[in-house]
Design a protein around this motif. Structure first.
Motif, PDB file in Angstrom:
ATOM      1  N   GLU A 165       0.735  -1.013  -0.144  1.00 49.54           N
ATOM      2  CA  GLU A 165       0.004   0.067  -0.029  1.00 49.54           C
ATOM      3  C   GLU A 165       0.924   1.156  -0.046  1.00 49.54           C
ATOM      4  OE1 GLU A 165      -2.867  -0.475   3.042  1.00 49.54           O
ATOM      5  OE2 GLU A 165      -2.654  -2.603   2.727  1.00 49.54           O
ATOM      6  N   GLN A 166       2.113   1.022   0.081  1.00 49.01           N
ATOM      7  CA  GLN A 166       3.189   2.161   0.040  1.00 49.01           C
ATOM      8  C   GLN A 166       2.693   3.255   0.957  1.00 49.01           C
ATOM      9  OE1 GLN A 166       4.363   3.047  -3.852  1.00 49.01           O
ATOM     10  NE2 GLN A 166       5.018   1.017  -4.077  1.00 49.01           N
ATOM     11  N   LYS A 167       2.507   2.990   2.340  1.00 45.98           N
ATOM     12  CA  LYS A 167       2.152   3.931   3.236  1.00 45.98           C
ATOM     13  C   LYS A 167       3.424   4.509   3.992  1.00 45.98           C
ATOM     14  CE  LYS A 167      -2.511   2.680   4.188  1.00 45.98           C
ATOM     15  NZ  LYS A 167      -3.258   1.493   4.831  1.00 45.98           N
ATOM     16  N   LYS A 168       3.412   5.574   4.169  1.00 44.14           N
ATOM     17  CA  LYS A 168       4.625   5.887   5.193  1.00 44.14           C
ATOM     18  C   LYS A 168       4.729   5.477   6.441  1.00 44.14           C
ATOM     19  CE  LYS A 168       7.163   9.161   2.515  1.00 44.14           C
ATOM     20  NZ  LYS A 168       8.170   7.947   2.141  1.00 44.14           N
ATOM     21  N   GLY A 169       5.650   5.528   7.324  1.00 36.82           N
ATOM     22  CA  GLY A 169       5.961   5.030   8.589  1.00 36.82           C
ATOM     23  C   GLY A 169       4.881   5.735   9.369  1.00 36.82           C
ATOM     24  N   GLU A 170       4.894   6.670   9.517  1.00 36.62           N
ATOM     25  CA  GLU A 170       3.905   7.758  10.370  1.00 36.62           C
ATOM     26  C   GLU A 170       2.465   7.256  10.348  1.00 36.62           C
ATOM     27  OE1 GLU A 170       4.200  11.618   9.247  1.00 36.62           O
ATOM     28  OE2 GLU A 170       6.178  11.379   8.296  1.00 36.62           O
ATOM     29  N   VAL A 171       2.076   7.114   8.961  1.00 35.98           N
ATOM     30  CA  VAL A 171       0.732   6.795   8.771  1.00 35.98           C
ATOM     31  C   VAL A 171       0.412   5.291   9.484  1.00 35.98           C
ATOM     32  CG1 VAL A 171      -1.312   6.148   6.835  1.00 35.98           C
ATOM     33  CG2 VAL A 171       0.729   7.987   6.533  1.00 35.98           C
ATOM     34  N   ILE A 172       1.303   4.469   9.016  1.00 36.11           N
ATOM     35  CA  ILE A 172       1.197   3.063   9.641  1.00 36.11           C
ATOM     36  C   ILE A 172       1.246   3.118  11.249  1.00 36.11           C
ATOM     37  CG2 ILE A 172       2.219   0.816   9.703  1.00 36.11           C
ATOM     38  CD1 ILE A 172       3.412   1.338   6.961  1.00 36.11           C
ATOM     39  N   CYS A 173       2.227   3.836  11.785  1.00 40.19           N
ATOM     40  CA  CYS A 173       2.038   3.987  13.117  1.00 40.19           C
ATOM     41  C   CYS A 173       0.802   4.356  13.821  1.00 40.19           C
ATOM     42  CB  CYS A 173       3.135   4.972  13.731  1.00 40.19           C
ATOM     43  SG  CYS A 173       4.867   4.328  13.432  1.00 40.19           S
ATOM     44  N   LYS A 174       0.230   5.283  13.062  1.00 42.34           N
ATOM     45  CA  LYS A 174      -1.096   5.789  13.604  1.00 42.34           C
ATOM     46  C   LYS A 174      -2.242   4.552  13.627  1.00 42.34           C
ATOM     47  CE  LYS A 174      -0.854  10.763  13.123  1.00 42.34           C
ATOM     48  NZ  LYS A 174      -0.818  11.456  11.883  1.00 42.34           N
ATOM     49  N   GLU A 175      -2.078   4.066  12.174  1.00 42.70           N
ATOM     50  CA  GLU A 175      -3.356   2.864  12.024  1.00 42.70           C
ATOM     51  C   GLU A 175      -3.049   1.736  12.974  1.00 42.70           C
ATOM     52  OE1 GLU A 175      -3.508   1.701   8.121  1.00 42.70           O
ATOM     53  OE2 GLU A 175      -3.806   3.605   7.160  1.00 42.70           O
ATOM     54  N   TYR A 176      -1.766   1.398  13.364  1.00 39.68           N
ATOM     55  CA  TYR A 176      -1.621   0.149  14.169  1.00 39.68           C
ATOM     56  C   TYR A 176      -1.253   0.435  15.646  1.00 39.68           C
ATOM     57  CZ  TYR A 176      -1.781  -2.644   9.865  1.00 39.68           C
ATOM     58  OH  TYR A 176      -2.174  -3.417   8.736  1.00 39.68           O
ATOM     59  N   ASP A 177      -1.358   1.910  15.931  1.00 42.16           N
ATOM     60  CA  ASP A 177      -0.871   2.284  17.160  1.00 42.16           C
ATOM     61  C   ASP A 177       0.400   1.789  17.624  1.00 42.16           C
ATOM     62  OD1 ASP A 177      -1.465   3.555  19.467  1.00 42.16           O
ATOM     63  OD2 ASP A 177      -2.445   1.948  20.620  1.00 42.16           O
ATOM     64  N   LEU A 178       1.458   2.297  16.941  1.00 43.19           N
ATOM     65  CA  LEU A 178       2.741   1.820  16.962  1.00 43.19           C
ATOM     66  C   LEU A 178       3.425   3.041  17.407  1.00 43.19           C
ATOM     67  CD1 LEU A 178       3.296  -0.722  14.115  1.00 43.19           C
ATOM     68  CD2 LEU A 178       3.479  -1.196  16.729  1.00 43.19           C
ATOM     69  N   SER A 179       4.516   3.011  18.228  1.00 45.54           N
ATOM     70  CA  SER A 179       5.564   4.113  18.353  1.00 45.54           C
ATOM     71  C   SER A 179       6.521   3.895  17.026  1.00 45.54           C
ATOM     72  CB  SER A 179       6.392   3.916  19.559  1.00 45.54           C
ATOM     73  OG  SER A 179       7.125   2.705  19.560  1.00 45.54           O
ATOM     74  N   SER A 180       7.084   4.914  16.626  1.00 49.80           N
ATOM     75  CA  SER A 180       7.879   5.002  15.617  1.00 49.80           C
ATOM     76  C   SER A 180       8.920   3.719  15.962  1.00 49.80           C
ATOM     77  CB  SER A 180       8.365   6.439  15.456  1.00 49.80           C
ATOM     78  OG  SER A 180       9.697   6.175  14.669  1.00 49.80           O
ATOM     79  N   SER A 181       9.343   3.839  17.184  1.00 46.34           N
ATOM     80  CA  SER A 181      10.653   2.816  17.128  1.00 46.34           C
ATOM     81  C   SER A 181      10.313   1.480  17.248  1.00 46.34           C
ATOM     82  CB  SER A 181      11.602   3.003  18.449  1.00 46.34           C
ATOM     83  OG  SER A 181      10.732   2.762  19.731  1.00 46.34           O
TER      84      SER A 181
END
Lengths: 182, 80
Positions: A144-160
């Motif tokens: 889906e070529q999503k950016k990291g920040e977007v995925i973090c929000k969707e999956y409730d993940l911290s960047s690290s």
């Protein structure tokens, strides 16, 4: 020296011993029986090469031992942190590659001798072996070529956390391809 | 000094974000000394390309269920 008929006799003679041995290593009778069965199957295949330098019982036990070691190795990889499969996690080697699982070969260097279709095929197969959650996240990042920040929000993940997951998925994929191509 | 585990994490991260200068230097120096991490760096870039190819494959090829659906439709229209 020995033949397939002997293997049949060895079931009567040694299976109880092998089961007792297996039970000391894994506390699961059902699993232990599976190993005994596998051991005899392997013995049947290998009996022509068994030269009788050790007793049949010792030979059978050595086959069984290998199966148990493999079993634990696979379980440990799944159970514990993926990273500890690839990097030492204590002592003076802490954080450096475990050589058996390290990138001793570059899979990129195999690019020219493997067709593009095969590469994609193998990669699919390797992707299937990832843990479900990291597969989803890799899917979001690459398909889906999503950016990291977007995925973090969707999956409730911290960047690290996100990067740890991607890092591990890459280690696993790379290693999977190395095993197929080298 | 950072070891291979952290260096490869930084390499991964650096493929999408610009790393701070300190980290970029650490990675560079480490790569000069470590063949295994050089292989990892090469391969993770290769995997990026390959994973993107899969993306194109998916867009330009029908999935089995899509094909089935089409066949079903064709069959239905043949019996109409």
């Amino acid at each position: 020296m020995y033949n397939k008929k002997d293997v049949e006799h060895w079931v009567d003679e040694h299976a109880d011993y092998l089961l007792r041995y297996a039970m000391t290593q894994i506390n699961d009778r059902h699993q232990a029986l599976d190993f005994i069965q596998d051991t005899y199957v392997s013995a049947l295949k290998g009996v022509d090469n068994f030269e009788g330098r050790s007793t049949p019982r010792t030979w059978l036990t050595s086959i069984l031992k290998r199966k148990i070691i493999d079993y634990w190795r696979k379980r440990n990889v799944r159970k514990t942190d993926v990273a500890s499969h690839f990097f030492h996690d204590n002592g003076s080697d802490d954080g450096s590659w475990i050589i058996e699982n390290a990138p001793t070969q570059s899979v990129a260097s195999a690019e020219d001798r493997i067709t593009a279709e095969e590469q994609v095929d193998e990669l699919y197969r390797c992707l299937d072996q990832l843990p479900p959650r990291s597969k989803e996240i890799m899917n979001a990042k690459y398909m889906e070529q999503k950016k990291g920040e977007v995925i973090c929000k969707e999956y409730d993940l911290s960047s690290s956390n996100f990067w740890v997951i991607v890092h591990r998925a890459k280690l696993l994929l790379r290693d999977c391809l190395q095993q197929k191509w080298f | 000094m950072k070891k291979c585990r952290e260096i490869t994490e930084l390499i991964e991260r650096g493929s999408e974000e610009r790393l701070p200068l300190r980290h970029r230097i650490e990675v560079k120096v480490h790569l000069m000394m470590c063949k295994l991490c050089r292989n990892f760096a090469k391969d993770t870039a290769f995997l990026d390309r390959l994973l993107k190819k899969i993306n194109n494959f998916q867009q330009t090829q029908l999935t089995p269920s899509e094909k089935k659906q089409i066949k079903r439709k064709v069959n239905r229209s043949a019996t109409d």
